[in-house]
Scaffold this motif. Structure first.
Motif, PDB file in Angstrom:
ATOM      1  N   GLU A  90       0.844  -1.195   0.000  1.00 19.93           N
ATOM      2  CA  GLU A  90       0.000   0.000   0.000  1.00 19.93           C
ATOM      3  C   GLU A  90       0.877   1.241   0.000  1.00 19.93           C
ATOM      4  O   GLU A  90       0.583   2.254  -0.618  1.00 19.93           O
ATOM      5  CB  GLU A  90      -0.884  -0.029   1.250  1.00 19.93           C
ATOM      6  N   SER A  91       2.018   1.115   0.706  1.00 17.12           N
ATOM      7  CA  SER A  91       3.000   2.194   0.747  1.00 17.12           C
ATOM      8  C   SER A  91       4.350   1.611   1.116  1.00 17.12           C
ATOM      9  O   SER A  91       4.434   0.579   1.782  1.00 17.12           O
ATOM     10  CB  SER A  91       2.592   3.267   1.764  1.00 17.12           C
ATOM     11  N   CYS A  92       5.414   2.270   0.661  1.00 15.49           N
ATOM     12  CA  CYS A  92       6.776   1.855   0.982  1.00 15.49           C
ATOM     13  C   CYS A  92       7.654   3.097   1.048  1.00 15.49           C
ATOM     14  O   CYS A  92       7.383   4.108   0.379  1.00 15.49           O
ATOM     15  CB  CYS A  92       7.358   0.915  -0.080  1.00 15.49           C
ATOM     16  N   GLY A  93       8.747   3.017   1.792  1.00 13.83           N
ATOM     17  CA  GLY A  93       9.691   4.124   1.807  1.00 13.83           C
ATOM     18  C   GLY A  93      10.832   3.890   2.762  1.00 13.83           C
ATOM     19  O   GLY A  93      10.745   3.064   3.682  1.00 13.83           O
ATOM     20  N   PHE A  94      11.946   4.616   2.524  1.00 10.26           N
ATOM     21  CA  PHE A  94      13.070   4.569   3.452  1.00 10.26           C
ATOM     22  C   PHE A  94      12.701   5.317   4.730  1.00 10.26           C
ATOM     23  O   PHE A  94      12.010   6.337   4.693  1.00 10.26           O
ATOM     24  CB  PHE A  94      14.317   5.193   2.820  1.00 10.26           C
ATOM     25  N   GLN A  95      13.188   4.809   5.831  1.00 12.66           N
ATOM     26  CA  GLN A  95      12.908   5.413   7.128  1.00 12.66           C
ATOM     27  C   GLN A  95      14.102   6.188   7.681  1.00 12.66           C
ATOM     28  O   GLN A  95      14.061   6.676   8.804  1.00 12.66           O
ATOM     29  CB  GLN A  95      12.503   4.321   8.131  1.00 12.66           C
ATOM     30  N   ASP A  96      15.163   6.294   6.890  1.00 13.94           N
ATOM     31  CA  ASP A  96      16.365   6.993   7.345  1.00 13.94           C
ATOM     32  C   ASP A  96      17.027   7.690   6.170  1.00 13.94           C
ATOM     33  O   ASP A  96      16.771   7.383   5.013  1.00 13.94           O
ATOM     34  CB  ASP A  96      17.346   6.002   7.991  1.00 13.94           C
ATOM     35  N   ARG A 103      10.736   0.333   4.798  1.00 11.74           N
ATOM     36  CA  ARG A 103       9.528  -0.164   5.456  1.00 11.74           C
ATOM     37  C   ARG A 103       8.352  -0.143   4.478  1.00 11.74           C
ATOM     38  O   ARG A 103       8.150   0.844   3.758  1.00 11.74           O
ATOM     39  CB  ARG A 103       9.201   0.679   6.676  1.00 11.74           C
ATOM     40  N   CYS A 104       7.576  -1.235   4.458  1.00 12.67           N
ATOM     41  CA  CYS A 104       6.395  -1.327   3.601  1.00 12.67           C
ATOM     42  C   CYS A 104       5.187  -1.761   4.413  1.00 12.67           C
ATOM     43  O   CYS A 104       5.306  -2.560   5.356  1.00 12.67           O
ATOM     44  CB  CYS A 104       6.606  -2.346   2.476  1.00 12.67           C
ATOM     45  N   LYS A 105       4.016  -1.246   4.004  1.00 12.38           N
ATOM     46  CA  LYS A 105       2.751  -1.714   4.541  1.00 12.38           C
ATOM     47  C   LYS A 105       1.976  -2.366   3.414  1.00 12.38           C
ATOM     48  O   LYS A 105       1.762  -1.764   2.361  1.00 12.38           O
ATOM     49  CB  LYS A 105       1.938  -0.556   5.125  1.00 12.38           C
ATOM     50  N   LEU A 106       1.551  -3.610   3.600  1.00 13.12           N
ATOM     51  CA  LEU A 106       0.866  -4.364   2.563  1.00 13.12           C
ATOM     52  C   LEU A 106      -0.584  -3.910   2.405  1.00 13.12           C
ATOM     53  O   LEU A 106      -1.198  -3.388   3.346  1.00 13.12           O
ATOM     54  CB  LEU A 106       0.886  -5.857   2.886  1.00 13.12           C
ATOM     55  N   ARG A 107      -1.120  -4.139   1.213  1.00  9.94           N
ATOM     56  CA  ARG A 107      -2.545  -3.921   0.988  1.00  9.94           C
ATOM     57  C   ARG A 107      -3.347  -4.899   1.852  1.00  9.94           C
ATOM     58  O   ARG A 107      -2.878  -6.001   2.182  1.00  9.94           O
ATOM     59  CB  ARG A 107      -2.902  -4.150  -0.486  1.00  9.94           C
ATOM     60  N   SER A 108      -4.554  -4.527   2.149  1.00 10.95           N
ATOM     61  CA  SER A 108      -5.435  -5.386   2.925  1.00 10.95           C
ATOM     62  C   SER A 108      -6.063  -6.457   2.037  1.00 10.95           C
ATOM     63  O   SER A 108      -6.410  -6.202   0.884  1.00 10.95           O
ATOM     64  CB  SER A 108      -6.540  -4.544   3.572  1.00 10.95           C
ATOM     65  N   GLY A 109      -6.178  -7.673   2.561  1.00 15.14           N
ATOM     66  CA  GLY A 109      -6.904  -8.741   1.870  1.00 15.14           C
ATOM     67  C   GLY A 109      -6.167  -9.402   0.732  1.00 15.14           C
ATOM     68  O   GLY A 109      -6.802 -10.039  -0.125  1.00 15.14           O
ATOM     69  N   LEU A 110      -4.852  -9.328   0.692  1.00 11.22           N
ATOM     70  CA  LEU A 110      -4.087  -9.979  -0.374  1.00 11.22           C
ATOM     71  C   LEU A 110      -4.224 -11.494  -0.290  1.00 11.22           C
ATOM     72  O   LEU A 110      -4.212 -12.080   0.795  1.00 11.22           O
ATOM     73  CB  LEU A 110      -2.606  -9.600  -0.278  1.00 11.22           C
ATOM     74  N   LYS A 111      -4.362 -12.130  -1.480  1.00  7.39           N
ATOM     75  CA  LYS A 111      -4.470 -13.590  -1.557  1.00  7.39           C
ATOM     76  C   LYS A 111      -3.625 -14.106  -2.715  1.00  7.39           C
ATOM     77  O   LYS A 111      -3.488 -13.452  -3.745  1.00  7.39           O
ATOM     78  CB  LYS A 111      -5.921 -14.025  -1.801  1.00  7.39           C
ATOM     79  N   PHE A 112      -3.110 -15.323  -2.544  1.00  7.03           N
ATOM     80  CA  PHE A 112      -2.492 -16.044  -3.651  1.00  7.03           C
ATOM     81  C   PHE A 112      -3.590 -16.703  -4.476  1.00  7.03           C
ATOM     82  O   PHE A 112      -4.719 -16.900  -3.998  1.00  7.03           O
ATOM     83  CB  PHE A 112      -1.520 -17.095  -3.139  1.00  7.03           C
ATOM     84  N   ALA A 113      -3.241 -17.048  -5.720  1.00  5.02           N
ATOM     85  CA  ALA A 113      -4.230 -17.655  -6.615  1.00  5.02           C
ATOM     86  C   ALA A 113      -4.795 -18.953  -6.047  1.00  5.02           C
ATOM     87  O   ALA A 113      -5.925 -19.328  -6.349  1.00  5.02           O
ATOM     88  CB  ALA A 113      -3.607 -17.891  -7.990  1.00  5.02           C
ATOM     89  N   GLY A 114      -4.032 -19.634  -5.215  1.00  7.42           N
ATOM     90  CA  GLY A 114      -4.520 -20.876  -4.620  1.00  7.42           C
ATOM     91  C   GLY A 114      -5.465 -20.673  -3.460  1.00  7.42           C
ATOM     92  O   GLY A 114      -6.007 -21.648  -2.929  1.00  7.42           O
ATOM     93  N   GLY A 115      -5.664 -19.416  -3.023  1.00  8.25           N
ATOM     94  CA  GLY A 115      -6.598 -19.133  -1.952  1.00  8.25           C
ATOM     95  C   GLY A 115      -5.966 -18.777  -0.631  1.00  8.25           C
ATOM     96  O   GLY A 115      -6.631 -18.259   0.274  1.00  8.25           O
ATOM     97  N   HIS A 116      -4.656 -19.045  -0.458  1.00  8.21           N
ATOM     98  CA  HIS A 116      -4.000 -18.728   0.807  1.00  8.21           C
ATOM     99  C   HIS A 116      -3.827 -17.218   0.957  1.00  8.21           C
ATOM    100  O   HIS A 116      -3.589 -16.501  -0.016  1.00  8.21           O
ATOM    101  CB  HIS A 116      -2.620 -19.398   0.873  1.00  8.21           C
ATOM    102  N   ALA A 117      -3.921 -16.748   2.176  1.00 12.73           N
ATOM    103  CA  ALA A 117      -3.691 -15.329   2.459  1.00 12.73           C
ATOM    104  C   ALA A 117      -2.220 -14.987   2.251  1.00 12.73           C
ATOM    105  O   ALA A 117      -1.326 -15.791   2.532  1.00 12.73           O
ATOM    106  CB  ALA A 117      -4.108 -15.005   3.891  1.00 12.73           C
ATOM    107  N   LEU A 118      -1.966 -13.784   1.750  1.00 12.92           N
ATOM    108  CA  LEU A 118      -0.598 -13.277   1.572  1.00 12.92           C
ATOM    109  C   LEU A 118      -0.327 -12.286   2.696  1.00 12.92           C
ATOM    110  O   LEU A 118      -0.983 -11.246   2.803  1.00 12.92           O
ATOM    111  CB  LEU A 118      -0.446 -12.606   0.202  1.00 12.92           C
ATOM    112  N   THR A 119       0.655 -12.590   3.536  1.00 13.64           N
ATOM    113  CA  THR A 119       0.995 -11.737   4.670  1.00 13.64           C
ATOM    114  C   THR A 119       2.463 -11.333   4.607  1.00 13.64           C
ATOM    115  O   THR A 119       3.217 -11.771   3.730  1.00 13.64           O
ATOM    116  CB  THR A 119       0.731 -12.457   6.004  1.00 13.64           C
TER     117      THR A 119
END
Length: 534
Positions: A90-96, A103-119
C-alpha cells in the motif's frame, strides 16, 4: 496456478507505432476473446536449472515476462516512467537518510491464486528464500544488500540493508523480489517444473513438451488486489521454435502479437507493408549486447589485446550490414536514453582503426596474429546471432592481427560454462532488471557480479559504485557513473557492441500495444485488448 503437463526508452509511453496496412479477416488468432501472443523465447527445465519459473532460479527476460504477469512484488514499474510505485504494498519508503531501512505496509486482503492469504511472513519468506537457495544462475545478486527482514505485523515489512542502496526500491520491482506462497514453495529448494502460484493480475496454466514451455494461458485473477486492471480476460502465449514459424503464424492470423524475436529481414518486410493488417511498433529499446572477456584467460589476459579488439570492431558496419539498422551502435556499458550514459568507448578509441590496434599490440610485445575463439549462444539472443559473430570474426581477421574462430553453443550449456570462466571471449546480452545505470554496471564489473567475471577495479568496487548508491537523487550520481564507464573503456573487460531496438508486431485490431512494455522491456499483458479491425 493450474498445471496441465507442462528495449525501450526510459518512458514506455514514447513507443512509436506504424500502421503498415489495413484489412484482413475478423478472426486473427482470436479464439473468441482470447489474444494470442507469439514468441521464440525458450523457457526450459534442465538438470542444472529445473525450475525456470521459480523466482529463486529464474533470471532471464523470457521467464520474467511470464512471471511479471502472475507474481506481485512490493513495488512495480509504472505504466510509463521509471519511478517505482506500490504493487502488493500500500506504501513503501526509506525510514532513514542513509537509505538503509526500508519499510512497507501491505494492501489489505491480499491472496495467492490458490486461496492462501498473503501476509508479511510470505514477503520475508520470499526474500530470504532467494538468498538462501543461492542458485548459481539466479537473481540473488539483486538482493545482496539485504541484511535482515522483519515482520512487526501481518501487514508490515521492515527490510534492513547492510549498506546504503538508493536503488533498492527499483530492485524490489524485479522478479528476484516476487512474492511466493510459503505454503507451496519449499524453503530450502526449488519448485521444479513450470508451476506458478502468485497473487498478480493473472493466473496461468502452462503446457510443456520435452521439458520446454510451449504454451502459457493467462486468465484474469479474480482475487487480485492491486491497481492494475487487465483489459482482457484471457491471453495465450505460444512459444515457437524459430522466427520463420513465428512469422508464418502472424501472417496466417494465428497469433495477434509478436513480442520476440524476428530477424532484421522480417522486420524490414513487415514495415514495408507486405503483410496486410499488421502494425509494427518500434522503440529505442534498452536491451544491449556486449562481448565479454575472461581477463584471466591467456588469449585476452593482457589488456593490450582487449584494447586492440576495441580499436578494430566497426559497430556502424555491424548495425548496417547485419542488423539492417534495427539496432544502434553502442559505445558504453550504459545505453543511450539512460541517465548517466556517455560514449566512453568512442572517446577512447574513436572510429575503427587497425593501425592504432597494431601499435597497441606492438608496444605490449604481443605476437600476431592472436588466436582467439568467440563463443555465442545459438538459441537465446535471436536469429541474427550467428551472423553477428561471423561479422565480428571477419572484421578481426581482416586486420591480420587476429586469427579468430567462432563457436555456437546452446544456452543451457552456454550460461553455466560462461559463469565458470570456460570462455576467453563470449557474447552476452542484457535486458535491464530496472532502468538505472547501476543495473548496467554492477551485474558485470562490481563485486559478486552476476556474470562472475574476474575483472576487478578497486576504484569502482570500493568507491564509485557504493557512492552512487547513496544518492537518492540519481542525477547526483551521474559523474561517478561516467567515471566508471571511462575506467571500463580503458580496461575493456567488456566491449559494448550494439543497443537493440525493440519491436512489437500486432494485428491492427489489438490495442494497448504502445503500453505493452514497461521501462525494463518486460511484457505487460494487462494492457492488451481487442478493438475493431480495419
Amino acid at each position: 496456478m493450474k498445471r496441465k503437463t507442462l528495449v525501450l526508452p526510459a518512458i514506455a509511453g514514447l513507443l512509436t507505432s506504424v500502421l503498415t496496412a489495413c484489412g484482413g479477416t475478423d478472426e486473427s488468432g482470436s479464439d473468441g476473446g482470447t489474444i494470442v501472443v507469439g514468441t521464440t523465447d525458450r523457457i526450459e527445465a534442465t538438470t542444472g536449472g529445473p525450475a525456470p519459473l521459480d523466482p529463486a532460479q529464474a533470471y532471464d527476460a523470457a521467464s520474467w515476462s511470464v512471471m511479471r504477469n502472475t507474481f506481485q512484488t512490493l513495488m512495480r514499474l509504472p505504466r510509463s516512467g521509471t519511478e517505482p510505485v506500490p504493487d502488493a504494498a500500500e506504501s513503501c519508503g526509506f525510514q532513514d537518510r542513509q537509505s538503509e531501512q526500508y519499510r512497507c505496509k501491505l494492501r489489505s486482503g491480499l491472496k495467492f491464486a490458490g486461496g492462501h492469504a498473503l501476509t508479511s511472513e510470505d514477503v520475508k519468506f520470499s526474500l530470504d528464500r532467494v538468498r538462501s537457495i543461492h542458485h548459481e544462475s539466479g537473481p540473488e545478486s539483486l538482493l545482496s544488500s539485504i541484511d535482515k527482514v522483519e515482520t512487526p505485523s501481518e501487514r508490515e515489512v521492515v527490510i534492513h540493508l547492510s549498506a546504503p542502496d538508493a536503488t533498492f526500491p527499483s530492485k524490489l520491482t524485479t522478479q528476484a523480489a516476487a512474492i511466493v506462497d510459503s505454503e507451496v514453495y519449499p524453503k530450502g529448494g526449488l519448485l521444479k517444473g513450470f508451476e506458478v502460484t502468485g497473487s498478480g493480475p493473472f493466473e496461468v496454466e502452462t503446457e510443456e513438451q520435452d521439458n520446454r514451455l510451449v504454451k502459457a494461458v493467462f486468465t484474469k485473477n479474480p482475487d487480485y488486489k492491486g491497481d492494475l486492471e487487465p483489459k482482457s480476460a484471457k491471453i495465450e502465449m505460444r512459444f515457437f521454435e524459430d522466427s520463420a514459424q513465428l512469422e508464418k503464424a502472424l501472417t496466417d492470423g494465428d497469433i495477434d502479437l509478436v513480442n520476440r524475436e524476428l530477424d532484421p529481414d522480417q522486420i524490414e518486410k513487415l514495415q514495408s507493408g507486405e503483410v496486410e493488417g499488421v502494425r509494427v511498433t518500434e522503440s529505442a529499446g534498452q536491451a544491449v549486447r556486449y562481448l565479454a572477456f575472461n581477463t584471466e584467460a591467456a588469449p585476452v589476459r593482457n589488456k593490450a589485446v582487449r584494447q586492440a579488439i576495441a580499436h578494430i570492431v566497426n559497430r556502424q558496419n555491424l548495425v548496417r550490414d547485419v542488423h539492417k539498422r534495427t539496432s544502434d551502435a553502442l559505445y558504453s556499458l550504459v545505453p543511450a536514453g539512460t541517465l548517466s550514459h556517455t560514449n566512453s568507448f568512442f572517446n577512447e578509441y574513436g572510429d575503427a582503426d587497425i593501425a592504432a590496434a597494431r601499435r597497441v599490440l606492438s608496444r605490449a610485445g604481443i605476437q600476431t596474429p592472436v588466436k582467439l575463439t568467440l563463443t555465442y549462444s545459438t538459441d537465446h539472443y535471436g536469429p541474427s546471432t550467428a551472423k553477428e559473430y561471423a561479422a565480428l570474426r571477419d572484421q578481426l581477421n581482416a586486420s591480420a592481427l587476429f586469427s579468430v574462430k567462432i563457436k555456437g553453443v546452446k544456452w543451457t550449456e552456454f550460461r553455466p560454462a560462461a559463469g565458470a570462466g570456460k570462455y576467453a571471449a563470449f557474447g552476452i546480452g542484457w535486458f535491464p532488471d530496472f532502468p538505472d545505470a547501476d543495473n548496467y554496471i554492477a551485474p558485470f564489473v562490481g563485486k559478486q557480479n552476476f556474470l562472475k567475471l574476474a575483472y576487478r577495479n578497486n576504484a569502482i568496487d570500493d568507491q564509485l559504485l557504493p557512492r552512487t548508491r547513496q544518492q537518492a537523487q540519481r542525477s547526483m550520481a551521474v559523474k561517478d557513473f561516467q567515471r566508471i564507464q571511462n575506467l571500463v573503456a580503458q580496461d575493456v573487460p567488456l566491449l559494448p557492441l550494439w543497443q537493440v531496438k525493440q519491436y512489437l508486431v500486432a494485428q491492427d485490431d489489438i490495442t494497448g500495444v504502445e503500453y505493452a512494455l514497461d521501462s525494463a522491456a518486460m511484457l505487460q499483458l494487462w494492457e492488451l485488448s481487442r478493438g475493431v479491425k480495419g
